[in-house]
Motif scaffolding. Structure first.
Motif, short mmCIF file in Angstrom:
data_model
loop_
_atom_site.label_atom_id
_atom_site.label_comp_id
_atom_site.label_asym_id
_atom_site.label_seq_id
_atom_site.Cartn_x
_atom_site.Cartn_y
_atom_site.Cartn_z
N PHE A 17 0.83 -1.19 0.00
CA PHE A 17 0.00 0.00 0.00
C PHE A 17 0.88 1.25 0.00
CE2 PHE A 17 -2.88 -3.10 2.31
CZ PHE A 17 -3.69 -3.31 1.20
N PRO A 18 0.31 2.39 -0.32
CA PRO A 18 1.11 3.62 -0.39
C PRO A 18 1.89 3.93 0.89
CG PRO A 18 -1.00 3.98 -1.42
CD PRO A 18 -1.07 2.63 -0.81
N ASP A 19 1.36 3.50 2.06
CA ASP A 19 2.06 3.77 3.31
C ASP A 19 3.14 2.75 3.61
OD1 ASP A 19 0.58 1.55 3.95
OD2 ASP A 19 -0.48 2.45 5.65
N GLY A 20 3.37 1.80 2.68
CA GLY A 20 4.41 0.81 2.85
C GLY A 20 3.94 -0.49 3.47
N LYS A 21 2.72 -0.50 4.02
CA LYS A 21 2.21 -1.71 4.66
C LYS A 21 1.93 -2.78 3.61
CE LYS A 21 -0.86 -1.32 7.94
NZ LYS A 21 -2.17 -1.12 8.62
N LYS A 22 2.21 -4.03 3.99
CA LYS A 22 1.96 -5.15 3.09
C LYS A 22 0.55 -5.67 3.30
CE LYS A 22 4.50 -9.14 1.29
NZ LYS A 22 5.70 -9.99 1.51
N GLY A 23 -0.21 -5.84 2.22
CA GLY A 23 -1.57 -6.33 2.31
C GLY A 23 -1.71 -7.66 1.60
N TYR A 24 -2.17 -8.67 2.33
CA TYR A 24 -2.38 -9.99 1.75
C TYR A 24 -3.83 -10.15 1.32
CZ TYR A 24 2.21 -11.36 3.45
OH TYR A 24 3.57 -11.43 3.66
N ILE A 25 -4.03 -10.80 0.17
CA ILE A 25 -5.36 -11.09 -0.34
C ILE A 25 -5.65 -12.56 -0.05
CG2 ILE A 25 -6.88 -11.08 -2.35
CD1 ILE A 25 -4.78 -9.15 -3.66
N LEU A 26 -6.67 -12.80 0.75
CA LEU A 26 -7.06 -14.17 1.11
C LEU A 26 -8.31 -14.59 0.36
CD1 LEU A 26 -6.64 -13.88 5.01
CD2 LEU A 26 -4.90 -14.44 3.30
N ASP A 27 -8.58 -15.89 0.34
CA ASP A 27 -9.81 -16.37 -0.32
C ASP A 27 -11.00 -16.43 0.63
OD1 ASP A 27 -9.13 -18.59 1.18
OD2 ASP A 27 -8.74 -19.90 -0.54
N ALA A 28 -10.82 -15.97 1.88
CA ALA A 28 -11.91 -15.87 2.85
C ALA A 28 -11.93 -14.46 3.40
CB ALA A 28 -11.73 -16.87 3.99
N GLY A 29 -13.13 -13.92 3.59
CA GLY A 29 -13.24 -12.56 4.09
C GLY A 29 -14.37 -12.41 5.09
N VAL A 30 -14.83 -11.19 5.24
CA VAL A 30 -15.88 -10.92 6.24
C VAL A 30 -17.21 -11.55 5.84
CG1 VAL A 30 -14.80 -8.79 7.07
CG2 VAL A 30 -16.44 -8.68 5.17
N ASN A 31 -17.34 -11.97 4.58
CA ASN A 31 -18.55 -12.70 4.19
C ASN A 31 -18.68 -14.02 4.94
OD1 ASN A 31 -16.20 -13.44 2.64
ND2 ASN A 31 -17.49 -14.62 1.27
N LEU A 32 -17.56 -14.56 5.42
CA LEU A 32 -17.57 -15.82 6.16
C LEU A 32 -17.31 -15.62 7.65
CD1 LEU A 32 -15.50 -18.05 3.70
CD2 LEU A 32 -17.97 -17.63 3.74
N LEU A 33 -16.91 -14.41 8.02
CA LEU A 33 -16.52 -14.15 9.40
C LEU A 33 -17.34 -13.00 9.97
CD1 LEU A 33 -12.67 -14.53 8.94
CD2 LEU A 33 -14.17 -16.11 10.17
N TYR A 34 -18.60 -13.27 10.17
CA TYR A 34 -19.52 -12.26 10.67
C TYR A 34 -19.06 -11.69 12.01
CZ TYR A 34 -24.02 -10.15 11.98
OH TYR A 34 -25.02 -9.28 12.34
N THR A 35 -18.47 -12.54 12.84
CA THR A 35 -18.09 -12.09 14.18
C THR A 35 -16.79 -11.30 14.20
OG1 THR A 35 -16.93 -14.16 14.73
CG2 THR A 35 -19.29 -14.05 15.24
N SER A 36 -16.18 -11.09 13.04
CA SER A 36 -14.94 -10.29 12.99
C SER A 36 -15.20 -8.85 13.43
CB SER A 36 -14.34 -10.31 11.59
OG SER A 36 -15.23 -9.73 10.64
N THR A 37 -16.46 -8.44 13.44
CA THR A 37 -16.80 -7.10 13.92
C THR A 37 -16.48 -6.95 15.40
OG1 THR A 37 -18.64 -7.04 12.34
CG2 THR A 37 -18.69 -5.42 14.12
N TRP A 38 -16.58 -8.04 16.15
CA TRP A 38 -16.44 -7.96 17.61
C TRP A 38 -15.19 -8.63 18.16
CZ3 TRP A 38 -21.02 -9.74 15.27
CH2 TRP A 38 -22.05 -8.80 15.22
#
Length: 442
Positions: free
Chosen positions: A326-347
């Motif tokens: 990313f522009p700030d230098g941080k590395k971002g990984y793209i996974l095949d699972a996201g918040v569509n499968l992890l509803y509780t990631s909000t909490w």
């Protein structure tokens, strides 16, 4: 020999103040190579990625620990498996085989329990919305109806007229247990007298009679004393009803809400420190029953167990699809699972474990899911080494609510596997496909 991948060089600030006597986050790696003896790579290769994995061994261990905590203190205890927590058939069957009845909050869940062979008498029907025709079916089949509101009470009186018999019902109540926000949306309030007034209305009508009192005071409850307060108030109402209406309350139901070893966002103490034990919950509830029981007979005790018995038995395997800077230098990984499968990631902050040890220092990284949505972030700041395309991460605990609330949004819902007590993995839900999504469209 594997060829090294070229990556554009970057300059990132290293904060050496993060190191302490406990070690350096620049070097620490959390690793999980297997689940119940089966390699995460074997599971992913055989069943696909992403993949939900459940451990039957861990489910049964959690059940036995919690049940023993209560049954060793109280003579008549019945667990009800909370379908909304995870309603996959094989999961429900594990808990039914262990002795749980079914606790449902919709006609869909009621139908699912019946399809699994659970008799109506072994179903607790909760929830604020019970369609009339389904409520009548539940009454006819002898289910335990927990009345939530006066409109439902009216419906039950009408059903009593149609069936030409009195109907036994329980009442759901809410109260102040010192925990905020107070769950006042469900049931009748204890403190302002609504609960007693609803019971009086039942007996005045002569078509219903009370055989149970139910409360569900919250979710992920970190204060066992709140259950003591709730139990005291339930027992007070029980004594008042039995005295005023010359009746017998057969059972009380303290609901669920027992916490798992998940780490809440914004709470910096470990779950091992702040989550009460099974004994803590059991002691609080049973002591309050013994102390406040005014009748000759002890009531049967129901508990609507869910999260505490399955959350830590559930894992999500996900693969690294790629990464970028990313522009700030941080590395971002793209996974095949996201918040569509992890509803509780909000909490919750999940445990993220690598499939092996990776060389090199950790750096602050971000884990993004596959959705074309800017909010699809599983972890925004995580210390990780350089991962490869195809690296497998294990996310846990995810057994409670994540599959039942997973969205078929942009991506298909993944397969689900359960590892039995002998260490064999079985597919209990196949991956969705276009036919699944298009089914029922006209």
């Amino acid at each position: 020999m594997n060829e090294l991948q070229y990556e554009k060089p970057t300059i990132n600030k290293i904060d050496f103040t993060m190191a302490s006597k406990y070690g350096s986050p620049l070097k620490t790696q959390n690793i999980r190579t297997e689940i119940d003896g089966i390699s995460v790579h074997t599971l992913s290769e055989k069943f696909g990625s992403p993949l939900f994995v459940f451990s039957q061994r861990q489910m049964e261990e959690k059940y036995n620990t919690l049940y023993s905590a209560f049954s060793s203190r109280y003579p008549d205890v019945q667990f009800g498996w909370s379908y909304k927590t995870n309603y996959l058939n094989k999961i429900c069957k594990v808990f039914h085989d262990l002795g749980s009845c079914a606790e449902v909050v919709s006609e869909f869940e009621y139908q699912k329990a019946r399809a699994l062979g659970i008799e109506g008498k072994d179903i607790i029907f909760n929830g604020p919305y019970k369609p009339y025709k389904d409520l009548k079916i539940a009454v006819e089949e002898g289910a335990k109806i927990h009345v939530d509101n006066l409109f439902e009470l009216n419906d039950l009186e009408k059903i009593a007229d149609e069936l030409q018999r009195e109907i036994p019902v329980a009442i759901r109540i809410n109260m102040d247990t010192g925990v905020h926000p107070q769950w006042s949306r469900f049931g009748f309030n204890f403190e302002n007298g609504d609960a007693y007034d609803a019971v009086k209305r039942m007996y005045d009508g002569g078509k219903l009679y009370l055989n149970g009192i139910h409360a569900h005071i919250g979710t992920f409850m970190l204060d066992a004393n709140a259950y003591k307060i709730a139990t005291v108030k339930i027992m007070q109402l029980k004594a008042q009803v039995e005295n005023d209406f010359n009746s017998e309350i057969e059972y009380i139901d303290l609901g669920g809400g027992f916490a798992s070893k998940s780490n809440l966002k914004g709470v910096y103490q470990s779950a091992d420190v702040i989550v009460p034990t099974a004994d803590d919950y059991a002691q609080a509830i049973t002591d309050a029953i013994y102390t406040n029981n005014k009748s000759e007979k002890l009531p049967k005790l129901y508990l609507e167990t869910g999260r505490a018995m399955i959350d830590e038995a559930g894992y999500l395997l996900t693969s690294v699809h790629g990464y970028k800077r990313f522009p700030d230098g941080k590395k971002g990984y793209i996974l095949d699972a996201g918040v569509n499968l992890l509803y509780t990631s909000t909490w919750f902050n999940f445990n993220i474990e690598l499939d092996k040890h990776y060389e090199g220092d950790n750096e602050v990284s971000m884990l993004n899911g596959p959705l074309c949505m800017n909010i699809d972030i599983i972890e925004e700041h995580l210390m990780l080494p350089a991962l490869n395309r195809g690296s497998i991460l294990t996310i846990s605990p995810v057994g409670a609510y994540n599959y039942t609330q997973a969205m078929q949004f942009i991506r298909y819902k993944p397969a689900v596997v359960m590892i039995d007590k002998e260490g064999t993995a079985h597919c209990i839900k196949e991956v969705d496909d276009l036919a699944t999504v298009n089914y029922k469209e006209v």
